[in-house]
Structures are given as C-alpha cells and as structure tokens.
Design a protein around this motif. Structure first.
Motif, short mmCIF file in Angstrom:
data_model
loop_
_atom_site.label_atom_id
_atom_site.label_comp_id
_atom_site.label_asym_id
_atom_site.label_seq_id
_atom_site.Cartn_x
_atom_site.Cartn_y
_atom_site.Cartn_z
N PRO A 153 46.03 -11.06 8.56
CA PRO A 153 44.52 -11.77 8.48
C PRO A 153 44.65 -12.76 9.95
N ALA A 154 43.34 -13.18 10.17
CA ALA A 154 43.17 -14.09 11.43
C ALA A 154 41.80 -14.88 11.27
N LEU A 155 41.64 -15.73 12.30
CA LEU A 155 40.42 -16.51 12.11
C LEU A 155 39.67 -16.05 13.36
N GLN A 156 38.33 -15.78 13.75
CA GLN A 156 37.72 -15.75 15.04
C GLN A 156 36.53 -16.66 14.86
N ARG A 157 36.69 -17.82 15.78
CA ARG A 157 35.70 -18.77 15.98
C ARG A 157 34.35 -18.03 16.55
N ILE A 158 33.18 -18.14 15.99
CA ILE A 158 32.03 -17.35 16.42
C ILE A 158 31.01 -18.40 16.81
N ALA A 159 30.98 -19.86 16.64
CA ALA A 159 30.09 -20.74 16.71
C ALA A 159 30.47 -21.99 16.66
N VAL A 160 29.78 -23.03 17.39
CA VAL A 160 30.20 -24.46 17.41
C VAL A 160 28.63 -24.92 17.40
N SER A 161 28.41 -25.47 16.37
CA SER A 161 27.11 -26.19 16.09
C SER A 161 27.23 -27.83 16.08
N GLU A 162 26.08 -28.59 16.91
CA GLU A 162 25.94 -29.99 16.93
C GLU A 162 25.73 -30.33 15.48
N VAL A 163 26.28 -31.36 14.91
CA VAL A 163 25.93 -32.19 13.48
C VAL A 163 25.80 -33.63 13.64
N GLY A 164 25.49 -34.39 12.76
CA GLY A 164 25.51 -35.64 12.89
C GLY A 164 26.65 -36.53 13.30
N GLN A 165 26.71 -37.66 13.62
CA GLN A 165 27.69 -38.27 14.29
C GLN A 165 28.85 -38.45 13.30
N GLY A 166 30.27 -38.17 13.86
CA GLY A 166 31.23 -38.36 12.77
C GLY A 166 31.26 -37.75 11.53
N CYS A 167 30.69 -36.47 11.61
CA CYS A 167 30.66 -35.81 10.26
C CYS A 167 31.78 -35.47 9.72
N GLY A 168 32.03 -35.89 8.40
CA GLY A 168 33.37 -35.84 7.80
C GLY A 168 33.42 -34.98 6.47
#
Length: 344
Positions: free
Chosen positions: A25-40
């Motif tokens: 098994p493995a992970l593939q990063r397919i997207a990076v999205s901007e969200v609100g400041q310091g989203c935790g």
C-alpha cells in the motif's frame, strides 16, 4: 473502490489530498488546496461531499468546501465567522448540525447547517475550560464535550433543533490533572475511550442507553522507558521532557486502539478485549515529529499519521496482533496536524 485522505497543513494553510493505493500500500498526493489561516481541524460530510474546516485569524471562522472526488481538489463555497477558533468539529443529525469545541474560547457550540451546507448562527453554546474535543453518539442524540482544563467529559442530549440539554449526571469525571483531550466511541457505542494529554493514558468509559459515561479503567499509552514525566497545564512539554498525549483511534474492527504522544513522537498500539477493556501497549513505533493527529483507514489495517513539526505524513501498518510497522513517508506540507479519510 478506494480512499482519499485529507491532511490539514496548518503552517501552510493548505489541505493535501492523497489517494490510497491498496496494492502498495502507498499514498499518492493528488491535490493541494488553499484553506483558511492555520487550519487545524476539519470534518467531512461524505453524503454531500462537503468539508467544514476551521480557520484561525482575525476573525476566526469555519469555511465550507466542495470536495471534487476525482481530482481531490477543494472548492471554497462559504465562510462563517465565529467568536473563537475551533479545535474540533463534528457533524450531527444527518449533517444539519455542526458541533465544535474551542480550546482558546473555553466553549463548545452547535451551529445550524442549511440545505446548501452553509454554516448558520449558533443554536447553543456551553462553557468548559480548554474544551478540546466534541463527539457525537446515538444518531446525534448525544454530544460529549471533553474539557482538558476541567478534567471532565460533559454529557448532553442534542435535539434536531440544535438545543443542548445536560444529561444526569451532567459530567463524567477524569482523573485529576490528567488533561482529557480526545474521545472516540466503539462501533456499538457501548464504550468511549479518552486520551489524556498530561498523564498519557487511555481512559475507558462504559456507556449505557441513556448516554451516561462511567469510568472503568485507565492504562498508560506512552513510552514509559524514555524518561518522560507527568505534565500540567501551561508547562512546556519539550523543554521539560514531559508527557504530551494527543490523539487516539480504533483499528482492526475495534480490537486495537492506537494512541499518539508528541514529546517522544511515538504511536502506541493497545489491545481491546471483548468486554471493551484496554490492555497494556503491545507495540510502539517512532513516527513523524509531534504526531498531533492521525486517522485509521476504512479496512482498519492502515493509519496515516501527521506531525506538527514534520513535512511528511507516515503510513503505518497495524498487524492483527497489534504490531505497528511504518510503510512509508510522503510529503504533505508544513505543520501537518489533522487527517481524515473518505471512501470513494
């Protein structure tokens, strides 16, 4: 059928979306999205493909995003300002209510959610010192607010209209000075498990039909051979080399409980017996730096762990015997501290 894993990178104010390759098994990063400041923290409404993400800043808020499953991208839909930033979010009553805990604000709130997913004004608010987690049970009928500063789990009935009513008794106690932090329920909701920040323990509570929690056990979930001392509110865990418990989740169809500790950056595995009791840890693994949050994938055999002081997430295998094995690490971004998955 596969899974997507969403990871909040608070340092970058982004969410990374990974596709799970079960054959690896493995992970593939397919997207990076901007969200609100310091989203935790965020929560996913899988029925409507919506993501509710907390943001810091002035003012803090809750942003709503549409999740595009094929690309993994998040499209911003709306924002609702809140009085204080949320530390934990949960959905209730079919996604018509959003419940949040605010550590800095010392409160928990219930928000209405309209048909388009927009977050409305609060319908209820309760005050608890350093509220760190909210958990929903009984098809939304019950809400638990974990108060780290009060050493209690507050217990409420939640109506479809968003009204909170204390149960009898209104709280379930945690050991004094333990700092209860996160709570999860087992599949049939007959037990709740709480991770403590200052004592690094898993607390076991029995839950009855009324929703009442009764403490039945506690067991250390940190590496006791590494010289860690008990912590307290306001202490610096790194400077003092203190216990710094964080997150917990069930795996392997509820037969294994995983717990993270941030000072020594470990993930622990503890067995869960048929009666719901938790045994001593059977496995520890060093993982990403300061593992604040993690998620267990649908099959219960894999976990994705995030690190506040790391730019990678770790993919960890959970054996049938509870033995943990790291499979790989994958770039995500700065300040990764929250992860959740969705089957697509």
């Amino acid at each position: 059928m596969t899974e997507l894993v969403l990871v909040a990178n608070a340092g970058d104010s982004t969410v990374s979306t990974f596709r799970v390759d079960p054959d690896g098994p493995a992970l593939q990063r397919i997207a990076v999205s901007e969200v609100g400041q310091g989203c935790g923290t965020f929560v996913i409404d899988a029925e409507r493909d919506l993501v509710y993400a907390a943001a810091k800043g002035d003012p803090p808020g809750i942003d709503v995003f549409a999740l595009e499953r094929s690309s993994g991208r998040l499209e911003h839909l709306s924002r609702t300002d809140v009085e204080s930033s949320m530390t934990y979010l949960a959905l209730a009553h079919g996604g018509t209510l959003l419940v949040g805990a605010s550590y800095g604000g010392g409160s928990a709130q219930v928000f209405g959610v309209d048909g388009d997913g927009h977050v409305e004004e609060p319908t209820a608010a309760v005050s608890w010192p350093n509220a760190h987690c909210v958990a929903v049970a009984g098809d939304g009928r019950h809400v638990y607010v974990v108060s780290l500063g009060g050493d209690v789990v507050a217990q409420y009935a939640l109506s479809p209209a968003g009204v909170l009513s204390p149960l009898a008794p209104p709280t379930a106690a945690a050991p004094e000075g333990s700092g209860p932090r996160h709570l999860v329920l087992d599949a049939d909701e007959s037990h709740a498990y709480v991770m403590t920040e200052f004592s690094g323990e898993v607390l076991t509570y029995a839950r009855d039909g009324s929703g009442d929690l009764v403490l039945t056990g506690q067991v250390p979930a940190y590496a006791q051979d590494r010289g860690l001392s008990r912590s307290e509110l306001g202490a610096d865990p790194i400077e003092g080399h203190l216990i710094w418990g964080a997150d917990l989740h069930l795996a392997r169809e509820g037969r294994v409980l995983l717990a993270s500790e941030r000072c020594e950056s470990t993930l622990a595995s503890l067995p869960v017996a048929d009666d719901g009791s938790v045994g001593e840890p059977v496995s520890f693994i060093d993982t990403v730096t300061q593992p604040r949050g993690f998620t267990v994938l649908a099959g219960g055999e894999l976990a994705v762990v995030t690190g506040e002081q790391d730019t990678d997430v770790a993919l960890v295998s959970v054996g049938a015997d509870g033995v943990l094995t790291e499979i790989g690490r994958y770039d995500t971004g700065a300040g990764a501290n929250w992860a959740r998955s969705i089957t697509v």
